[in-house]
Design an enzyme around this catalytic site. Structure first.
Site, PDB file in Angstrom:
ATOM      1  N   VAL A  13       0.819  -1.108   0.013  1.00 30.25           N
ATOM      2  CA  VAL A  13      -0.071  -0.022  -0.121  1.00 30.25           C
ATOM      3  C   VAL A  13       1.042   1.136  -0.077  1.00 30.25           C
ATOM      4  CG1 VAL A  13      -1.963   1.255   1.220  1.00 30.25           C
ATOM      5  CG2 VAL A  13      -1.811  -1.281   1.455  1.00 30.25           C
ATOM      6  N   THR A  14       0.624   2.017  -1.123  1.00 28.61           N
ATOM      7  CA  THR A  14       1.324   3.245  -0.995  1.00 28.61           C
ATOM      8  C   THR A  14       0.742   4.218  -0.279  1.00 28.61           C
ATOM      9  OG1 THR A  14       0.689   4.321  -3.293  1.00 28.61           O
ATOM     10  CG2 THR A  14       2.522   2.696  -3.516  1.00 28.61           C
ATOM     11  N   GLY A  17       0.943   5.529   5.134  1.00 24.86           N
ATOM     12  CA  GLY A  17       1.410   6.077   6.445  1.00 24.86           C
ATOM     13  C   GLY A  17       0.386   7.148   6.956  1.00 24.86           C
ATOM     14  N   TYR A 162      -4.981  18.675  -9.312  1.00 27.50           N
ATOM     15  CA  TYR A 162      -5.577  17.481  -8.694  1.00 27.50           C
ATOM     16  C   TYR A 162      -6.465  16.801  -9.448  1.00 27.50           C
ATOM     17  CZ  TYR A 162      -7.335  14.714  -4.726  1.00 27.50           C
ATOM     18  OH  TYR A 162      -7.573  13.597  -4.009  1.00 27.50           O
ATOM     19  N   LYS A 166      -6.354  12.979 -11.372  1.00 26.14           N
ATOM     20  CA  LYS A 166      -7.230  11.866 -10.831  1.00 26.14           C
ATOM     21  C   LYS A 166      -8.023  11.345 -12.126  1.00 26.14           C
ATOM     22  CE  LYS A 166      -6.176  11.454  -6.669  1.00 26.14           C
ATOM     23  NZ  LYS A 166      -5.417  10.417  -5.994  1.00 26.14           N
TER      24      LYS A 166
HETATM   25  P1  NAD Z   1      -3.320  11.745   3.445  1.00 23.23           P
HETATM   26  O1  NAD Z   1      -2.485  13.196   3.283  1.00 23.23           O
HETATM   27  O2  NAD Z   1      -3.621  11.564   4.740  1.00 23.23           O
HETATM   28  O3  NAD Z   1      -2.288  10.405   3.239  1.00 23.23           O
HETATM   29  C1  NAD Z   1      -1.508  10.582   1.836  1.00 23.23           C
HETATM   30  C2  NAD Z   1      -0.238   9.886   2.248  1.00 23.23           C
HETATM   31  O4  NAD Z   1       0.561   9.780   1.034  1.00 23.23           O
HETATM   32  C3  NAD Z   1       0.694  10.431   3.130  1.00 23.23           C
HETATM   33  O5  NAD Z   1       1.095   9.438   4.248  1.00 23.23           O
HETATM   34  C4  NAD Z   1       2.045  10.987   2.341  1.00 23.23           C
HETATM   35  O6  NAD Z   1       3.121  11.080   3.362  1.00 23.23           O
HETATM   36  C5  NAD Z   1       1.980  10.024   1.261  1.00 23.23           C
HETATM   37  N1  NAD Z   1       2.665  10.489   0.098  1.00 23.23           N
HETATM   38  C6  NAD Z   1       2.411  11.610  -0.444  1.00 23.23           C
HETATM   39  N2  NAD Z   1       3.579  11.696  -1.393  1.00 23.23           N
HETATM   40  C7  NAD Z   1       4.116  10.758  -1.570  1.00 23.23           C
HETATM   41  C8  NAD Z   1       5.144  10.163  -2.453  1.00 23.23           C
HETATM   42  N3  NAD Z   1       5.654  10.786  -3.495  1.00 23.23           N
HETATM   43  N4  NAD Z   1       5.309   8.968  -2.302  1.00 23.23           N
HETATM   44  C9  NAD Z   1       4.835   7.976  -1.468  1.00 23.23           C
HETATM   45  N5  NAD Z   1       4.085   8.455  -0.456  1.00 23.23           N
HETATM   46  C10 NAD Z   1       3.630   9.806  -0.539  1.00 23.23           C
HETATM   47  O7  NAD Z   1      -4.294  11.871   2.378  1.00 23.23           O
HETATM   48  P2  NAD Z   1      -5.757  10.859   2.175  1.00 23.23           P
HETATM   49  O8  NAD Z   1      -6.728  11.928   2.166  1.00 23.23           O
HETATM   50  O9  NAD Z   1      -5.520   9.452   3.008  1.00 23.23           O
HETATM   51  O10 NAD Z   1      -5.459  10.547   0.664  1.00 23.23           O
HETATM   52  C11 NAD Z   1      -5.180   8.984   0.259  1.00 23.23           C
HETATM   53  C12 NAD Z   1      -5.425   9.292  -1.398  1.00 23.23           C
HETATM   54  O11 NAD Z   1      -6.878   9.269  -1.129  1.00 23.23           O
HETATM   55  C13 NAD Z   1      -4.732  10.211  -2.203  1.00 23.23           C
HETATM   56  O12 NAD Z   1      -4.457   9.737  -3.353  1.00 23.23           O
HETATM   57  C14 NAD Z   1      -6.067  11.115  -2.302  1.00 23.23           C
HETATM   58  O13 NAD Z   1      -5.868  11.841  -3.400  1.00 23.23           O
HETATM   59  C15 NAD Z   1      -7.110  10.273  -2.400  1.00 23.23           C
HETATM   60  N6  NAD Z   1      -8.437  10.940  -2.057  1.00 23.23           N
HETATM   61  C16 NAD Z   1      -8.658  11.575  -0.841  1.00 23.23           C
HETATM   62  C17 NAD Z   1      -9.805  11.982  -0.620  1.00 23.23           C
HETATM   63  C18 NAD Z   1     -10.414  12.555   0.649  1.00 23.23           C
HETATM   64  O14 NAD Z   1     -11.178  13.303   0.954  1.00 23.23           O
HETATM   65  N7  NAD Z   1      -9.333  12.411   1.768  1.00 23.23           N
HETATM   66  C19 NAD Z   1     -10.841  11.992  -1.451  1.00 23.23           C
HETATM   67  C20 NAD Z   1     -10.711  11.514  -2.743  1.00 23.23           C
HETATM   68  C21 NAD Z   1      -9.474  10.967  -3.045  1.00 23.23           C
END
Ligand code: NAD
Length: 255
Positions: A13-14, A17, A162, A166
């Site tokens: 899982v990327t 964290g 963004y 996406k």
């Molecule tokens: P988050 O910021 O809590 O987590 C993102 C994680 O990605 C962090 O741990 C960060 O360190 C890691 N990361 C960033 N750049 C990186 C890199 N270059 N290599 C490896 N790791 C990297 O965000 P989240 O809300 O958990 O988002 C997770 C995914 O879900 C993302 O792709 C985001 O676009 C997508 N998403 C989130 C939402 C939302 O409402 N939170 C909605 C739609 C999509």
């Protein structure tokens, strides 16, 4: 929850964290998978690792530092996984992602590039590396899941970079699904709506109130609810599902 659906599966899982990625790691581990928590932030990957239930096979989970935007880093990640587990991951969830919001008229080129590099190119590099490793070892099945966003379909004010990234991962995923089907590798997207995570903690309260009022289910989603969808797509319950985009939005922007 169907416990045990992922016993004896190795999952990577990327973005593991934080937020959605962390919830996915926990969910896959709770279903029996050995989980590689990969993140650019080592400390947060380790925190996720420490929170995982031990896997049913007794194989340890692992945390790894990796920048998905770097080909070298992604290749090193795959190598370290295969050195440790003697196999590539048969489940991969691309959850790493960033935002750098601004209106189109003001957006800096660097902010556009940065977001596309992590969200879109990063998903490409990881998908390619995992698929190559699975094909090379003669694996007969795999599931690659990329976390897109409903914003990629409908657009969003202040997120031209963004939204483009996406939308891109959906095209990437559908193409990968077509090319990799003959190897038994399924590729799907999950499209979250408005999910409560550190990423959305940055959103102003008045925007949150407005968004919630637009969501038919009347609330933000939980990261665990996105993880539920990922676990389904990872499992054999989704054995005939590929090239799909599963919306996890509480009904936001449906139809
Ligand atoms: P988050 O910021 O809590 O987590 C993102 C994680 O990605 C962090 O741990 C960060 O360190 C890691 N990361 C960033 N750049 C990186 C890199 N270059 N290599 C490896 N790791 C990297 O965000 P989240 O809300 O958990 O988002 C997770 C995914 O879900 C993302 O792709 C985001 O676009 C997508 N998403 C989130 C939402 C939302 O409402 N939170 C909605 C739609 C999509």
């Amino acid at each position: 929850m169907a416990a045990g659906r992922l016993v004896s599966r190795l999952a990577m899982v990327t973005g593991g964290g934080s937020g959605i990625g962390r919830a996915v790691c926990r969910r896959l581990a709770s279903e029996g998978a050995s989980v590689v928590v990969a993140d650019v932030d080592e400390a947060s990957a380790r925190r996720t690792l420490q929170s995982l239930p031990s896997d049913l096979r007794g194989q340890a989970h692992m945390a790894a530092v990796a920048d998905v935007a770097s080909k070298e880093s992604v290749e090193n990640l795959l190598t370290s996984i295969q050195v440790r587990y003697f196999q590539p991951p048969s489940v991969c969830v691309n959850a790493a992602g960033i935002t750098a919001d601004d209106f189109l008229l003001d957006m800096e080129e660097d902010d556009f590039d940065r977001v596309v590099r992590v969200n879109l190119k990063g998903s490409f590099l990881v998908t390619q590396a995992v698929a190559r490793a699975l094909v090379a070892c003669g694996a007969t099945k795999g599931s690659i899941i990329t976390v897109g966003s409903i914003v990629g379909k409908v657009g969003n004010m202040g997120q031209v970079n963004y939204a483009a990234s996406k939308a891109g991962v959906e095209g990437l995923t559908r193409t990968a699904a077509k090319e990799l089907s003959r190897f038994g590798i399924r590729c799907n997207c999950v499209l979250p709506g408005f999910i409560s995570t550190p990423m959305t903690d940055k959103v102003p309260e008045k925007v949150i109130v407005k968004m919630k009022s637009l969501v038919p289910l009347g609330r933000m989603g939980e990261a665990a609810e996105v993880a539920d969808a990922c676990a389904f797509l990872a499992s054999d319950d989704a054995g005939y599902v590929t090239g799909a985009s599963l919306e996890v939005t509480g009904g936001l922007f449906m139809g």
